[in-house]
Write a protein that holds these residues in place. Sequence first.
Motif, mmCIF file in Angstrom:
data_model
loop_
_atom_site.group_PDB
_atom_site.id
_atom_site.type_symbol
_atom_site.label_atom_id
_atom_site.label_comp_id
_atom_site.label_asym_id
_atom_site.label_seq_id
_atom_site.Cartn_x
_atom_site.Cartn_y
_atom_site.Cartn_z
ATOM 1 N N PRO A 249 44.298 -81.991 -73.532
ATOM 2 C CA PRO A 249 43.276 -81.421 -72.636
ATOM 3 C C PRO A 249 43.843 -80.344 -71.712
ATOM 4 N N THR A 250 45.111 -80.493 -71.328
ATOM 5 C CA THR A 250 45.686 -79.490 -70.424
ATOM 6 C C THR A 250 45.922 -78.175 -71.155
ATOM 7 N N ILE A 251 46.425 -78.262 -72.403
ATOM 8 C CA ILE A 251 46.616 -77.014 -73.164
ATOM 9 C C ILE A 251 45.254 -76.338 -73.374
ATOM 10 N N LYS A 252 44.228 -77.141 -73.653
ATOM 11 C CA LYS A 252 42.892 -76.550 -73.836
ATOM 12 C C LYS A 252 42.420 -75.842 -72.564
ATOM 13 N N GLU A 253 42.631 -76.481 -71.418
ATOM 14 C CA GLU A 253 42.205 -75.840 -70.163
ATOM 15 C C GLU A 253 42.978 -74.553 -69.921
ATOM 16 N N MET A 254 44.262 -74.559 -70.279
ATOM 17 C CA MET A 254 45.057 -73.334 -70.102
ATOM 18 C C MET A 254 44.524 -72.219 -71.000
ATOM 19 N N ALA A 262 38.447 -72.839 -75.865
ATOM 20 C CA ALA A 262 39.114 -73.968 -76.543
ATOM 21 C C ALA A 262 38.300 -75.254 -76.515
ATOM 22 N N GLY A 263 37.205 -75.265 -75.786
ATOM 23 C CA GLY A 263 36.284 -76.395 -75.845
ATOM 24 C C GLY A 263 36.847 -77.690 -75.282
ATOM 25 N N PHE A 264 36.366 -78.802 -75.875
ATOM 26 C CA PHE A 264 36.683 -80.145 -75.372
ATOM 27 C C PHE A 264 37.505 -80.896 -76.413
ATOM 28 N N CYS A 265 38.091 -82.026 -75.976
ATOM 29 C CA CYS A 265 38.768 -82.911 -76.919
ATOM 30 C C CYS A 265 37.756 -83.895 -77.485
ATOM 31 N N SER A 271 38.410 -85.731 -71.510
ATOM 32 C CA SER A 271 38.568 -84.378 -70.986
ATOM 33 C C SER A 271 39.023 -84.485 -69.541
ATOM 34 N N LEU A 272 39.459 -83.386 -68.969
ATOM 35 C CA LEU A 272 40.019 -83.436 -67.610
ATOM 36 C C LEU A 272 38.918 -83.482 -66.558
ATOM 37 N N SER A 273 39.216 -84.148 -65.451
ATOM 38 C CA SER A 273 38.347 -84.129 -64.273
ATOM 39 C C SER A 273 38.444 -82.735 -63.635
ATOM 40 N N GLU A 274 37.584 -82.488 -62.643
ATOM 41 C CA GLU A 274 37.662 -81.210 -61.904
ATOM 42 C C GLU A 274 39.064 -80.998 -61.345
#
Length: 288
Positions: A249-254, A262-265, A271-274
């Motif tokens: 999830p962190t790589i996706k957010e980056m 990169a969307g969601f897992c 997925s990550l919190s705010e």
Amino acid sequence: MKGLYTALMCSFDEKGNVNEKGLREIVRHNIDVQQMDGLYVNGSTGENFLISLAQKKQIFDIVKNEAGDDVKLIAQVGALNLDEAVELAKYATDLGYNAISAVTPFYYKFDFEEIKDYYNTILNSVDNDLIIYSIPALTGVNMNLEQFGELFENDKVIGVKFTAPDFFLLERIRHAYPEKLIFSGFDEMLLSASVLNVDGAIGSTFNVNGQRARQIFELAQEGRIDEARDVQKATNDLIAGILDNGLYPTIKEMLKYKGVDAGFCRKPMKSLSEEGIKRAQEIADKHL
Ligand code: NAY
């Protein structure tokens, strides 16, 4: 087939469907910005073990269609259902993937004869080369030098993706099988593996940190170890932050932060919190 390959992420929407536009953007980003030599498709990083057979094929289609012949493509087809693995191996081969790869069969404690039969069954079904995907920390399957040697006896087994911190075994394989390809699988240990003359690497963090990975790999090949160590240190500051915040999830957010959709897992991966998203952006600002 030598070189640096991204373990490709896949973009999913909130319902877990493949987000085609996002996946195409991830492919382009890895080719055009991270300048990878190739893409490793439907591996752990692609959340392969969380998706359906139809989605695996859909992803193979989209990636080949977007990448064309720009870079080398490896299709991870390994599955506990051997019929499915064979079907995927044929599918990816027909699409023109340069090689297939298959994770060692896991969950049930298969003995080595069963593992060998699994690989031979896949290989006998296609006219393509295969890279063994060994990742003992996730599969619980630890093969020794002799067992790798037995699998390597088949000329179609061209190498191994070695995702383990066992540098003794890595050195023994390198020494015993100079003609086989060894891809390093742990990005935080790329320098150590490069010093042992691996032929390349396949990594999840290359989705965002591919250029540094190339520096490490090439500096090590040139014997410029002090410089390579500095780049590995900067890389590991990044990776430590990523692992601490949640790997995929962190790589996706980056990626999203860099403008890549990169969307969601896929569930049950969360997925990550705010707060987690903010943290991912801070890590990117500080370490990319
Ligand atoms: C895969 O199939 O996607 C991989 O195994 C790529 C290798 C990665 N392993 C996993 C389990 O994700 O890049 C590594 C890894 O994420 C990285 O080194 C951080 O530990």
